[in-house]
Every structure is written in C-alpha cells, then in structure tokens.
Design an enzyme around this catalytic site. Structure first.
Site, PDB file in Angstrom:
ATOM      1  N   SER A   1      -7.613 -90.124 -12.226  1.00 44.55           N
ATOM      2  CA  SER A   1      -8.650 -89.123 -11.938  1.00 44.55           C
ATOM      3  C   SER A   1     -10.037 -89.750 -12.028  1.00 44.55           C
ATOM      4  CB  SER A   1      -8.552 -87.951 -12.919  1.00 44.55           C
ATOM      5  OG  SER A   1      -9.148 -88.317 -14.146  1.00 44.55           O
ATOM      6  N   ASN A   2     -11.004 -89.103 -11.392  1.00 47.10           N
ATOM      7  CA  ASN A   2     -12.357 -89.668 -11.410  1.00 47.10           C
ATOM      8  C   ASN A   2     -12.966 -89.671 -12.812  1.00 47.10           C
ATOM      9  OD1 ASN A   2     -11.929 -90.023  -8.730  1.00 47.10           O
ATOM     10  ND2 ASN A   2     -13.758 -88.918  -8.030  1.00 47.10           N
TER      11      ASN A   2
ATOM     12  N   GLU B   1      -4.830-100.545  -5.562  1.00 47.35           N
ATOM     13  CA  GLU B   1      -4.917 -99.183  -5.075  1.00 47.35           C
ATOM     14  C   GLU B   1      -6.383 -98.758  -4.991  1.00 47.35           C
ATOM     15  OE1 GLU B   1      -3.016 -96.367  -7.715  1.00 47.35           O
ATOM     16  OE2 GLU B   1      -2.660 -94.974  -6.072  1.00 47.35           O
TER      17      GLU B   1
HETATM   18  C1  LIG Z   1      -1.881 -85.613  -4.089  1.00 45.37           C
HETATM   19  C2  LIG Z   1      -1.341 -86.307  -5.284  1.00 45.37           C
HETATM   20  C3  LIG Z   1      -0.446 -87.341  -5.119  1.00 45.37           C
HETATM   21  C4  LIG Z   1       0.096 -87.967  -6.221  1.00 45.37           C
HETATM   22  N1  LIG Z   1       1.028 -88.940  -6.014  1.00 45.37           N
HETATM   23  C5  LIG Z   1       1.617 -89.530  -7.083  1.00 45.37           C
HETATM   24  C6  LIG Z   1       2.642 -90.493  -6.898  1.00 45.37           C
HETATM   25  O1  LIG Z   1       3.007 -90.796  -5.769  1.00 45.37           O
HETATM   26  N2  LIG Z   1       3.222 -91.027  -7.967  1.00 45.37           N
HETATM   27  C7  LIG Z   1       2.835 -90.713  -9.238  1.00 45.37           C
HETATM   28  O2  LIG Z   1       3.379 -91.266 -10.173  1.00 45.37           O
HETATM   29  N3  LIG Z   1       1.865 -89.796  -9.466  1.00 45.37           N
HETATM   30  C8  LIG Z   1       1.252 -89.195  -8.411  1.00 45.37           C
HETATM   31  N4  LIG Z   1       0.274 -88.242  -8.602  1.00 45.37           N
HETATM   32  C9  LIG Z   1      -0.071 -87.856  -9.972  1.00 45.37           C
HETATM   33  C10 LIG Z   1      -1.412 -88.378 -10.433  1.00 45.37           C
HETATM   34  O3  LIG Z   1      -1.351 -89.745 -10.694  1.00 45.37           O
HETATM   35  C11 LIG Z   1      -1.842 -87.555 -11.635  1.00 45.37           C
HETATM   36  O4  LIG Z   1      -2.065 -86.258 -11.174  1.00 45.37           O
HETATM   37  C12 LIG Z   1      -3.062 -88.081 -12.317  1.00 45.37           C
HETATM   38  O5  LIG Z   1      -2.809 -89.299 -12.960  1.00 45.37           O
HETATM   39  C13 LIG Z   1      -3.604 -87.075 -13.339  1.00 45.37           C
HETATM   40  O6  LIG Z   1      -2.618 -86.664 -14.217  1.00 45.37           O
HETATM   41  P1  LIG Z   1      -2.302 -85.108 -14.458  1.00 45.37           P
HETATM   42  O7  LIG Z   1      -2.152 -84.480 -13.127  1.00 45.37           O
HETATM   43  O8  LIG Z   1      -1.198 -85.007 -15.423  1.00 45.37           O
HETATM   44  O9  LIG Z   1      -3.624 -84.520 -15.069  1.00 45.37           O
HETATM   45  P2  LIG Z   1      -4.083 -84.589 -16.596  1.00 45.37           P
HETATM   46  O10 LIG Z   1      -3.970 -85.973 -17.082  1.00 45.37           O
HETATM   47  O11 LIG Z   1      -3.437 -83.516 -17.358  1.00 45.37           O
HETATM   48  O12 LIG Z   1      -5.613 -84.275 -16.411  1.00 45.37           O
HETATM   49  C14 LIG Z   1      -6.105 -82.947 -16.203  1.00 45.37           C
HETATM   50  C15 LIG Z   1      -7.622 -83.005 -16.221  1.00 45.37           C
HETATM   51  O13 LIG Z   1      -8.061 -83.538 -17.470  1.00 45.37           O
HETATM   52  C16 LIG Z   1      -8.866 -84.677 -17.272  1.00 45.37           C
HETATM   53  N5  LIG Z   1      -8.623 -85.668 -18.322  1.00 45.37           N
HETATM   54  C17 LIG Z   1      -7.448 -86.123 -18.800  1.00 45.37           C
HETATM   55  N6  LIG Z   1      -7.650 -87.079 -19.706  1.00 45.37           N
HETATM   56  C18 LIG Z   1      -8.966 -87.277 -19.801  1.00 45.37           C
HETATM   57  C19 LIG Z   1      -9.803 -88.153 -20.548  1.00 45.37           C
HETATM   58  N7  LIG Z   1      -9.312 -89.065 -21.397  1.00 45.37           N
HETATM   59  N8  LIG Z   1     -11.127 -88.085 -20.355  1.00 45.37           N
HETATM   60  C20 LIG Z   1     -11.656 -87.164 -19.503  1.00 45.37           C
HETATM   61  N9  LIG Z   1     -10.938 -86.321 -18.769  1.00 45.37           N
HETATM   62  C21 LIG Z   1      -9.598 -86.377 -18.920  1.00 45.37           C
HETATM   63  C22 LIG Z   1      -8.456 -85.232 -15.926  1.00 45.37           C
HETATM   64  O14 LIG Z   1      -9.480 -86.008 -15.350  1.00 45.37           O
HETATM   65  C23 LIG Z   1      -8.168 -83.962 -15.145  1.00 45.37           C
HETATM   66  O15 LIG Z   1      -9.369 -83.467 -14.629  1.00 45.37           O
HETATM   67  C24 LIG Z   1      -0.283 -87.585  -7.513  1.00 45.37           C
HETATM   68  C25 LIG Z   1      -1.203 -86.560  -7.685  1.00 45.37           C
HETATM   69  C26 LIG Z   1      -1.727 -85.915  -6.575  1.00 45.37           C
HETATM   70  C27 LIG Z   1      -2.693 -84.801  -6.800  1.00 45.37           C
END
Ligand SMILES: Cc1cc2nc3c(=O)[nH]c(=O)nc-3n(C[C@H](O)[C@H](O)[C@H](O)COP(=O)(O)OP(=O)(O)OC[C@H]3O[C@@H](n4cnc5c(N)ncnc54)[C@H](O)[C@@H]3O)c2cc1C
Lengths: 344, 382
Positions: B364-365, B243
């Site tokens: 996430s980045n 990916e």
């Molecule tokens: C457009 C879109 C399409 C998607 N499609 C899919 C899909 O098809 N299937 C699927 O399974 N998922 C999908 N996702 C979900 C995506 O994989 C998650 O949004 C992503 O992994 C982040 O998880 P979260 O949204 O729960 O954010 P969180 O994990 O809650 O993170 C929130 C914030 O905290 C930061 N953060 C969290 N942990 C840490 C750390 N250890 N160190 C520093 N910063 C941290 C993150 O970088 C982010 O800025 C999609 C998301 C989007 C936005």
C-alpha cells in the site's frame, strides 16, 4: 544513443559547487549577510569566480568552457540547496551567454568576477542590477547594455532577504545598442535554471526537516517516529524524485529550441518549483513554531521558491507552453523524445 | 546524457510496430478477469506473441526471450501500448517472478519455468497475501514442511490475482515454528494440484479478479523452491523491487491514457469547466515525468546500478497519477461518467475503478511512505 546518466565531469563540477557552497553559503553566512545587509560576501563571490563555476556555459571563444545547459543546471541545483545569495545563476546561466552570442569578445566577459544582470520581458524587475558590471536591457526585441550608473535603479524589496530587485528606468541615449538577441533562449535558460534551483531548494527543505525530526522529542520520542510526520516528508521526496528527471531532460534538450524542448523546460519549471514550495511548507510544519521563526532557516527556502515560481515565466505562462505541445504535436508513448513537426 | 535513439533502436521500433500491426486482434478481447473464455483468449494471444518471439524481450534466448536490453524493452512496451495490444494475462509471471527467477533460480529451474512462462503455456499467480498477512507480509502463517524430496504445503492465501484461472502460483510459506522474517521460503505450486481449493472473489468492477486459495497437504517437489530454504523474505523483497521499481507498470500505459485524455478534452471542452484543461496538462506532465524517470532507471541499471528503496517513490507516483488522470476524464464526461462503456470505446469508468486499487496492491502507499521515510530519508522506525 539513449543514455540518461550523468558523466564523471558533470558529477565532479556539481561536487565542487556543493562543497564550496556548503562551506561558504550556510547558516553563519546567511546570518552575517542579513545582518550586514551587504550585497555580497566578497570572499565567497571570489571563490565562485576562481573555481570557474561561472564559465561552464560560456563559449570557448569568450574564455568559457563551452559546456551545456545540463552541466550548469547541476550547479544551479547546488545553488538552490545553499540558498545562494549571489547572482551566479542569472549572470552566468543567462546574461553572459546571451551577451557572448552577440559579441563573444565583449570586455564584460573577460573577468569572471564581474556579474551581468539581465532584464527580460517576462520579468518586470531586474535582479542584482546594482552590483552588476553591466545590465542587459530589452527594447523592441533588441538588447542594449548599460552600466548601473547609466540607468535609474529603484529598489523593490523582496520577501526573500537575498533577492535584490530593481525597477530600471533608462533611455537609449545612455545605453549601448547590442542588437538582436535570442530572448526565447534566455527565457528557456532562466526557467530551466530556476527549475534546477527548485530541486535544490526542495531537497534542502526536506533534509532540514529530517534532521530536525530525528532530534526533536515530544511524547518521549523523536517526532520523526510519527507516521504523520514521516508521510509528509515522503510525499515531499516523491515530488522531488519525479521533478529531477524532467529538469535533466529539459537541460539536455534545451538547445533544440522547438515546441517539445520548450514544453519540457516549462514542465520542469512547474514541477520543480511546486516540489520546492511544497517541501518548504512541509518543512515548516515539521519544525513547528521553530519553523515559523527567523531562527531556523527554512523560511529562506520557502521565500526563494516563492520568488522563483513567478520569475522567468509564471506557472500560467508555462502551462500554456505545455498545452501548445500537447495540442499541436503528436502525443503518445513513442513521442517522449520526438522533435517538432510543422503542421502536425 | 543523450536522449536520442540510435538507428538500431529506431529500426527495432519499426520492426515491433510492423509485427504488432499485423497481429494485434482487431476487436478487443474479453477481459481476462471477466470469464474463463476471456482468460483463454488472452493465453492464445500470448502464444501468438511468442510465435514472433515477443514473449519477454529482455530474457536470454535460451529461456524464451530475445536477449534485448532495457531500452529496447521500453521501446517494445511503447509500441505495445500504442498498438492497444491485449493486456498481459501473465504479468505476474513475466514481470515479477521472471526477473526474480533470473536472479535466484538455478539453470535447471530457469530452463523448466521460464520458456513456458514466456509463451503463456503456464500462467502464474502470486500467492503471498493471507487473511492475517496483508501489509504485514512477515505475518504469513502458511507452512511448508520438507518430507524427503517433497514439500508439504498447508495454509490459506487470499487476493491472488487471476488465481481463479491461472495454472501455477508462487507462494510464500514458512517452516513451522519460525517467526516473522526468518524461516520463509518461496515455493511454486500448480493451482490444480490435489489439495488445492480456489474460491473466486469478485472485485468492485464485477470481475472475478482474484481468488482465495486453500492448501491442504499439497505435495510439490523440493525443486520448486526458489533460492535457499529460509531465504523467502529476501527473495520477496527483490521481487517487490522489480514490481515497484520498473516492470509492473510501464510508462507507456499512462502516456497512452494521457494522449486519449487530451483527445477527450479537445472533443468535449465546449461546455466543460475550463479549469479542467489544467488537469489534462497535469496528466500529460505526470505521464512524461514517469517515462523520463523510468528511462533514467533503465540507463542506471544498464550501467550496473541496483534498484533501491527509491522504487517506492515510483509506486506512489504511478498509482496517484493514474487516479488523477481518470478522475479528470470522468469530470470531462460529466453526466456520462457513470455509464457503462459501449464496446470499442475507451473504458474510462472501468479504468478509473481499477486505478483505485493502485494505492493498495504491490504494497500500500502508506507502506511505501514508511519505506521512503525510513530507508531513503533515514527517519527512525520507532
Ligand atoms: C487489485 C489487487 C490485486 C492484488 N493482487 C494480489 C496478488 O496477486 N497476490 C497477493 O499475494 N496479493 C495481492 N493483493 C493483496 C495486496 O498485496 C494487499 O491488499 C496489500 O498488501 C494490503 O494488505 P491488506 O489488503 O491486508 O490491507 P491491510 O494490511 O489490512 O491494510 C489496510 C489499511 O491499513 C493500512 N496500514 C496497514 N499497515 C500499516 C502501517 N504499518 N502503517 C500505515 N498504514 C498501514 C494500509 O495502508 C491500508 O490502507 C492484491 C490486492 C488488490 C487490491
């Protein structure tokens, strides 16, 4: 054939250079040379000559190896990594090939331990002119050659302790006319090899900060465990990763001498030196006050990056060349490796 | 290193171009996330693509591909974006699950799942994220219990792209009682199976881009498990490598956008802040750098190398470049930037809104920067 990999020979030369510079251009030698103020460390310069690092780009007719810009760019990258004080890159990467193109059997080319300095319209000052066996001079598109004692050299001190810059005053009566020279090619090479050095400078700055961050403890643990520190360094590394392929492609394509190849060189110059400048500043930040001290050598990388950013074409000059490519030639995904079309 | 195409590669480009010119719909399709009709129109396009054998050119013929190499894939992608062909509604299938199946699937699984994936008959969603397991994917709580030769699936997935309309999902589940990276399995389930409930979720662009999925005693054959039981984490990390490292975001996508941006600049520069030209140039350079880097990756993979943690640098680079490029376009558009795009025009505003999700999905980045610093640079984890 589309193949974006380096061959064994290229990797071998780069490794030879890396090893030699690691042994002979490190913190001890930097300190020694800064304290003595000597123009060069003779043992190192001789080792560079003996290993033939200066011969890669020189044509076989001039006793060189007749290899290409990519081969030499890998050496220049290593020179950057070691903040090499010697004039290897400009002499062997720009000046000697230019002289060889005019006069392949010129006596200055016979001895690889003799360096050649070069003046260029883009660079108001000449680097390493005092130690050179000859200085290639520019006037009205023609190249001239003079020995250091045939011209007036006025030293101009650089913030980079290893850059030896000179204003050169000369007149044609005391120089030898070489004739028409390819100054555009010289500029491309100067810019490309500056970019390649930038990659090395950047990587060294990151590596030094990584080593320091693993070691230095605050709040009871290494500072490298803190995300703010980690993310700074990751950002610096990303810039290096996306500058390297540009530098390598620019090197592989430089000989075309068209709008696209010039834009690629300019792109390489811009991003590799941005990567270096950024990495050096991040490295200083990660080292804290230590990074701001002369004790730690990060400042050498900052200063070299700063110097190279503006030599062989300023960022503005190079952006203009990329603009030229964008606005006069077709762009798009099928144009990555395209060559110049007239009146596109 | 040699950066020229062979005659064969040039002929291949010409073949792709001619086919696309003859087949790409003249009027753009409704977005696949906008409505069921838009989704089905894209499925139909996938069927057309398959009729020309263009479903997934790198797969072996027996699985519905053309058996081509990665350079040919890049050429195909370049032509695909150049022709402004419809977005790939099955991207989670063909670009993520496909390569993973190729590496971990049995012959029977590949024969069963790849051909209908290549033809768009079965469109896939990725069901990994959960309300309490986003970045921390090892926190997945949904369970899979083996009962005879069937798995019984229970749990709650979320943010699953295109799951509102898709046919199948590949989900991450764990054996009850296991924790973190142990005990996870990657299991396929039909999105219309008894016990599956899908609730569409609207994205900030207004589209029904994702769904949350509830699973209550959903029964699927054990055949639907990819790899060994408990190997799920390992497999997911391989998928994430494809990916981030290569497939998900083609350089061509950004090169087309950068070329459009240059046109936009030329058309509108009078009266614009002249400093924006520097940003247009920057956008072009970014897209070129990404393309060169992917050519390099493709060459190295063809030489036998594997994708490593440096894939994380890609993800950061393309997502940040995408935002920069679109912000530049909006700055050039000025007071028109906020307007909903007229049909047929380049949709800068929607693409900009989409670009903002780049730093979130596919890890996430911030997580990518953790990976780069710890696994590429070797900084201590804690
Ligand atoms: C457009 C879109 C399409 C998607 N499609 C899919 C899909 O098809 N299937 C699927 O399974 N998922 C999908 N996702 C979900 C995506 O994989 C998650 O949004 C992503 O992994 C982040 O998880 P979260 O949204 O729960 O954010 P969180 O994990 O809650 O993170 C929130 C914030 O905290 C930061 N953060 C969290 N942990 C840490 C750390 N250890 N160190 C520093 N910063 C941290 C993150 O970088 C982010 O800025 C999609 C998301 C989007 C936005």
């Amino acid at each position: 054939m589309m193949d974006f990999t380096l061959n064994e020979e290229q990797l071998m030369f780069a490794e030879t250079a890396r090893q030699l510079f690691a042994d002979m251009s490190g913190p001890d030698q930097w300190l020694e040379q800064m304290e003595s103020g000597a123009a060069r460390i003779e043992a190192r310069w001789n080792a560079i000559a003996e290993n033939g690092l200066g011969l890669l780009l020189l044509p076989e007719a001039s006793g060189g190896m007749g290899l290409g810009e990519l081969d030499f760019a890998l050496i220049a990258e290593q020179a950057g990594y070691a903040a090499l004080p010697d004039p290897l890159v400009e002499s062997a990467g720009v000046a000697a090939p230019l002289l060889a193109a005019i006069d392949p059997e010129h006596p200055l080319l016979a001895d690889p331990s003799v360096s050649i300095a070069i003046q260029h319209p883009q660079n108001p000052l000449v680097a390493d002119a005092d130690v050179a066996g000859g200085i290639i001079l520019h006037r009205d598109g023609e190249a001239w050659l003079a020995a250091p004692d045939q011209v007036t050299l006025t030293p101009r001190e650089s913030i980079d302790p290893f850059r030896r810059l000179f204003a050169v005053a000369w007149d044609t009566a005391s120089a030898t006319r070489l004739g028409q020279a390819d100054w555009d090619l010289a500029l491309d090479r100067g810019a490309l090899f500056s970019a390649a050095q930038g990659l090395g400078l950047a990587q060294r700055a990151v590596d030094m900060a990584v080593d320091y961050a693993k070691d230095r403890q605050q709040f009871g643990k290494p500072i490298g465990t803190y995300q703010a520190v980690k993310h700074h360094l990751a950002t610096a590394q990303v810039a290096i990763e996306f500058a390297r392929p540009v530098v390598q492609a620019a090197a592989a394509e430089l000989a075309h001498g068209d709008v696209q190849s010039r834009a690629r060189v300019s792109h390489a110059k811009l991003v590799a030196l941005e990567a270096a400048d950024n990495a050096a500043r991040i490295s200083i930040q990660v080292h804290g006050a230590m990074g701001y001290s002369w004790e730690v050598d990060v400042h050498l990388f900052l200063k070299r990056a700063l110097a190279l950013t503006n030599s062989w074409g300023t960022p503005y000059f190079h952006r203009q060349r990329v603009a030229q490519r964008i606005f006069t030639q077709p762009t798009g995904p099928d144009q990555t490796f395209a060559r110049e079309i007239e009146h596109a | 290193m040699e950066l020229t195409y062979t005659e064969e590669q040039q002929a291949f480009r010409a073949e792709v171009r001619a086919w696309l010119e003859a087949h790409v719909p003249k009027a753009p399709l409704e977005h696949y996330d906008a409505t069921r009709a838009g989704f089905e129109a894209h499925r139909e396009w996938e069927t057309t693509l398959k009729s020309g054998d263009w479903g997934m050119v790198t797969w072996p013929r027996e699985y519905g591909g053309r058996g081509l190499d990665l350079i040919q894939w890049l050429i195909f992608e370049e032509e695909y974006y150049r022709a402004k062909a419809p977005g790939r509604v099955n991207q989670n299938g063909i670009f993520l699950l496909g390569p993973t199946l190729m590496e971990f699937g049995t012959h029977e699984q590949k024969s069963r799942f790849l051909p209908p994936m290549a033809s768009g008959e079965e469109i896939w969603a990725q069901a990994w994220s959960e309300p309490m397991a986003g970045s921390d994917l090892a926190g997945v709580r949904s369970t899979a219990v083996l009962d005879g030769d069937e798995y019984v699936l229970n749990g709650h997935k979320i943010w699953s792209s295109r799951a509102a309309f898709a046919d199948w999902a590949f989900g991450l589940f764990r054996a009850p009682g296991t924790e973190r990276h142990q005990g996870m399995s990657l299991i396929f389930f039909p999105l219309d199976a008894p016990g599956v409930t899908r609730n569409p979720i609207r994205k900030i662009n207004g589209h029904v881009g994702f769904a949350e999925i509830f699973l209550e005693d959903v029964r699927v054959p054990a055949f639907n498990r990819l790899g060994d039981e408990g190997q799920g984490w390992h497999i997911c990390m391989a998928t994430a490598g494809f990916e981030r490292g290569l497939m998900l975001r083609s350089p061509a996508r950004y090169q087309v956008a950068a070329a459009e941006l240059a046109k936009l600049w030329e058309a509108r520069k009078d009266g614009c802040d002249p400093a924006l030209e520097g940003e247009v140039i920057r956008a072009f350079m970014n897209a070129e750098a990404y393309a060169l880097s992917i050519y390099r990756t493709a060459s190295m993979l063809m030489g036998g190398a594997k994708i490593g943690p440096e894939a994380s640098t890609n993800k950061i680079f393309w997502s940040e470049m995408d935002i920069h490029l679109h912000r530049t376009a909006l700055a050039i558009l000025g007071t028109e930037a906020e307007l909903i795009t007229e049909p047929g025009a380049h949709d800068w505003i929607d693409d900009y809104i989409f670009s903002l999700s780049g730093p979130i999905y596919a890890g996430s980045n911030e997580i990518q920067r953790n990976i780069i610093s710890e696994r590429m640079l070797g900084l201590p984890r804690r």
